[in-house]
Design a protein around this motif. Structure first.
Motif, PDB file in Angstrom:
ATOM      1  N   LEU A 105      -9.470  15.210   4.709  1.00  0.00           N
ATOM      2  CA  LEU A 105      -9.740  14.141   3.807  1.00  0.00           C
ATOM      3  C   LEU A 105     -10.814  13.276   4.241  1.00  0.00           C
ATOM      4  O   LEU A 105     -11.677  12.917   3.405  1.00  0.00           O
ATOM      5  N   ARG A 106     -11.027  13.154   5.497  1.00  0.00           N
ATOM      6  CA  ARG A 106     -12.548  12.327   5.964  1.00  0.00           C
ATOM      7  C   ARG A 106     -13.672  13.022   5.418  1.00  0.00           C
ATOM      8  O   ARG A 106     -14.564  12.670   4.850  1.00  0.00           O
ATOM      9  N   ASP A 107     -13.719  14.678   5.592  1.00  0.00           N
ATOM     10  CA  ASP A 107     -14.830  15.220   5.179  1.00  0.00           C
ATOM     11  C   ASP A 107     -14.882  15.059   3.630  1.00  0.00           C
ATOM     12  O   ASP A 107     -16.092  15.095   3.076  1.00  0.00           O
ATOM     13  N   ILE A 148     -16.023   9.746   4.731  1.00  0.00           N
ATOM     14  CA  ILE A 148     -15.826   8.533   5.599  1.00  0.00           C
ATOM     15  C   ILE A 148     -15.879   8.778   6.890  1.00  0.00           C
ATOM     16  O   ILE A 148     -15.772   9.896   7.461  1.00  0.00           O
ATOM     17  N   THR A 149     -16.104   7.667   7.921  1.00  0.00           N
ATOM     18  CA  THR A 149     -16.160   8.072   9.185  1.00  0.00           C
ATOM     19  C   THR A 149     -14.973   8.071   9.918  1.00  0.00           C
ATOM     20  O   THR A 149     -14.066   7.618   9.328  1.00  0.00           O
ATOM     21  N   PRO A 150     -15.000   8.661  11.410  1.00  0.00           N
ATOM     22  CA  PRO A 150     -13.610   8.747  11.948  1.00  0.00           C
ATOM     23  C   PRO A 150     -12.943   7.441  12.350  1.00  0.00           C
ATOM     24  O   PRO A 150     -11.787   7.133  12.198  1.00  0.00           O
ATOM     25  N   LEU A 166      -7.285   3.506   8.540  1.00  0.00           N
ATOM     26  CA  LEU A 166      -6.433   3.830   7.669  1.00  0.00           C
ATOM     27  C   LEU A 166      -4.961   4.324   8.124  1.00  0.00           C
ATOM     28  O   LEU A 166      -3.896   4.006   7.947  1.00  0.00           O
ATOM     29  N   SER A 167      -5.301   5.279   9.407  1.00  0.00           N
ATOM     30  CA  SER A 167      -3.952   5.512   9.996  1.00  0.00           C
ATOM     31  C   SER A 167      -3.370   4.470  10.600  1.00  0.00           C
ATOM     32  O   SER A 167      -2.002   4.392  10.857  1.00  0.00           O
ATOM     33  N   LYS A 168      -3.976   3.313  11.037  1.00  0.00           N
ATOM     34  CA  LYS A 168      -3.230   2.196  11.325  1.00  0.00           C
ATOM     35  C   LYS A 168      -2.794   1.085  10.513  1.00  0.00           C
ATOM     36  O   LYS A 168      -2.473   0.031  10.862  1.00  0.00           O
ATOM     37  N   ASN A 169      -2.981   1.277   9.214  1.00  0.00           N
ATOM     38  CA  ASN A 169      -2.755   0.625   8.225  1.00  0.00           C
ATOM     39  C   ASN A 169      -3.567  -0.657   8.272  1.00  0.00           C
ATOM     40  O   ASN A 169      -3.015  -1.827   7.975  1.00  0.00           O
TER      41      ASN A 169
END
Length: 75
Positions: free
Chosen positions: A22-24, A28-30, A36-39
């Protein structure tokens, strides 16, 4: 106010795609992926890129949950 991206993660599962892919794909940056992962909040530009990638609407990837406590605290 709280935003949750559980719908996005379900889309990734359905498409057999991991978060790195998805990032690639949406460039988007890490650190943005971590947010996003942390809402946590991300820009509308990021959400727009994700919607473009999956040909979906913003409501298909993000959910807003109203927090009654925050409204009471403001009074």
């Amino acid at each position: 106010m709280a935003f949750f991206y559980n719908k996005l993660w379900k889309i990734l599962i359905d498409k057999n795609m991991n978060k790195t892919a998805l990032r690639d794909a949406v460039e988007i940056t890490p650190s943005t992926l971590a947010r996003l992962s942390k809402n946590q909040n991300v820009t509308m530009e990021v959400l727009g890129k994700i919607c473009e990638e999956f040909h979906c609407d913003i409501g298909d990837i993000v959910e807003y949950v109203h927090n009654e406590n925050s409204k009471a605290e403001k009074r």
